[in-house]
Design a protein around this motif. Sequence first.
Motif, mmCIF file in Angstrom:
data_model
loop_
_atom_site.group_PDB
_atom_site.id
_atom_site.type_symbol
_atom_site.label_atom_id
_atom_site.label_comp_id
_atom_site.label_asym_id
_atom_site.label_seq_id
_atom_site.Cartn_x
_atom_site.Cartn_y
_atom_site.Cartn_z
ATOM 1 N N THR A 1 0.816 -1.216 0.000
ATOM 2 C CA THR A 1 0.000 0.000 0.000
ATOM 3 C C THR A 1 0.852 1.269 0.000
ATOM 4 N N PHE A 2 2.167 1.132 -0.084
ATOM 5 C CA PHE A 2 3.064 2.289 -0.090
ATOM 6 C C PHE A 2 2.795 3.140 -1.324
ATOM 7 N N ARG A 3 2.728 4.456 -1.119
ATOM 8 C CA ARG A 3 2.570 5.413 -2.209
ATOM 9 C C ARG A 3 3.490 6.602 -1.921
ATOM 10 N N ALA A 4 4.015 7.198 -2.981
ATOM 11 C CA ALA A 4 4.913 8.335 -2.827
ATOM 12 C C ALA A 4 4.690 9.328 -3.959
ATOM 13 N N ALA A 5 5.160 10.536 -3.719
ATOM 14 C CA ALA A 5 5.226 11.567 -4.752
ATOM 15 C C ALA A 5 6.610 12.193 -4.635
ATOM 16 N N LEU A 6 7.241 12.415 -5.784
ATOM 17 C CA LEU A 6 8.576 12.985 -5.821
ATOM 18 C C LEU A 6 8.590 14.147 -6.802
ATOM 19 N N ALA A 7 9.076 15.301 -6.326
ATOM 20 C CA ALA A 7 9.187 16.488 -7.167
ATOM 21 C C ALA A 7 10.639 16.661 -7.585
ATOM 22 N N ARG A 8 10.831 16.959 -8.877
ATOM 23 C CA ARG A 8 12.172 17.160 -9.431
ATOM 24 C C ARG A 8 12.141 18.339 -10.404
ATOM 25 N N THR A 9 13.308 18.936 -10.577
ATOM 26 C CA THR A 9 13.440 19.981 -11.591
ATOM 27 C C THR A 9 13.591 19.325 -12.966
ATOM 28 N N ARG A 10 13.544 20.153 -13.990
ATOM 29 C CA ARG A 10 13.765 19.662 -15.344
ATOM 30 C C ARG A 10 15.138 19.015 -15.481
ATOM 31 N N ASP A 11 16.080 19.463 -14.647
ATOM 32 C CA ASP A 11 17.438 18.905 -14.654
ATOM 33 C C ASP A 11 17.561 17.686 -13.751
ATOM 34 N N HIS B 1 1.905 4.874 3.804
ATOM 35 C CA HIS B 1 1.149 3.674 3.445
ATOM 36 C C HIS B 1 -0.047 3.530 4.367
ATOM 37 N N MET B 2 -0.921 2.621 4.015
ATOM 38 C CA MET B 2 -2.119 2.386 4.812
ATOM 39 C C MET B 2 -1.716 1.839 6.193
ATOM 40 N N LEU B 3 -2.489 2.210 7.197
ATOM 41 C CA LEU B 3 -2.213 1.719 8.548
ATOM 42 C C LEU B 3 -2.848 0.347 8.738
ATOM 43 N N GLY C 1 -6.539 -1.694 7.762
ATOM 44 C CA GLY C 1 -5.643 -1.817 6.629
ATOM 45 C C GLY C 1 -6.125 -1.084 5.387
ATOM 46 N N HIS C 2 -7.353 -0.542 5.435
ATOM 47 C CA HIS C 2 -7.923 0.171 4.292
ATOM 48 C C HIS C 2 -8.468 1.545 4.672
ATOM 49 N N ARG C 3 -8.606 1.807 5.941
ATOM 50 C CA ARG C 3 -9.274 3.018 6.407
ATOM 51 C C ARG C 3 -8.392 4.266 6.383
ATOM 52 N N THR C 4 -7.161 4.134 6.879
ATOM 53 C CA THR C 4 -6.322 5.309 7.111
ATOM 54 C C THR C 4 -4.988 5.205 6.388
ATOM 55 N N PHE C 5 -4.664 6.249 5.642
ATOM 56 C CA PHE C 5 -3.351 6.363 5.031
ATOM 57 C C PHE C 5 -2.465 7.133 5.993
ATOM 58 N N GLY C 6 -1.346 6.554 6.378
ATOM 59 C CA GLY C 6 -0.387 7.220 7.262
ATOM 60 C C GLY C 6 0.639 7.968 6.434
#
Length: 185
Positions: free
Chosen positions: A59-69, A79-81, A104-109
């Motif tokens: 259930t792990f999810r991520a967001a990553l911000a990067r420059t054009r370079d 992830h979900m608790l 396991g489906h209710r709350t994203f930590g």
Amino acid sequence: MTQQQTVTVAHMDGSSAARAAHAFRLIYAEAFAGPPFHETEDDVAAAFRRFPLQTANPTFRAALARTRDDEPVGMAYGHMLAPEAVWWDELTEPVSDDMRREDGHRTFGLMEFAVREPWRGQGVARRLHTTLLGAVRAERVLLNVHPASEAASAAYRAWGYRKVGEGRPGGPGADLHDVMLLDLR
């Protein structure tokens, strides 16, 4: 052109985040080195010994911000608790059984969220948050925020989070944090 215009935000699952661990580590180390966190290299190393286990969670999810370079500028992940999650046990005052119920489906930590200094105040955090939660199927999001991190606390409140208590993530010797919840329903 401003830095914000050159930043892209990508959603990642656990395997793609694991492959980009160096970027997450760089952001974490820089963003949490100063006050109020004062993370040392040992603290960073400990956090990233856990990272492979975290990214292995389906259930792990991520967001990553990067420059054009391709320079990493911000990150968010969690992830979900699980039903046996300890997050609710770290609160200084108990909450109702209904509040702390996990399946396991209710709350994203939301475990970590950071933007490097040069890109703060430009909407990168908001974009990370939106991208991350766009990939989450949960009723709510739970996070801990250091109360001295005023900008982060203000952003969370502006995004709809509410304080539900105080806790010591990491155990009895840890700094007191505000525990905040966002209802997604």
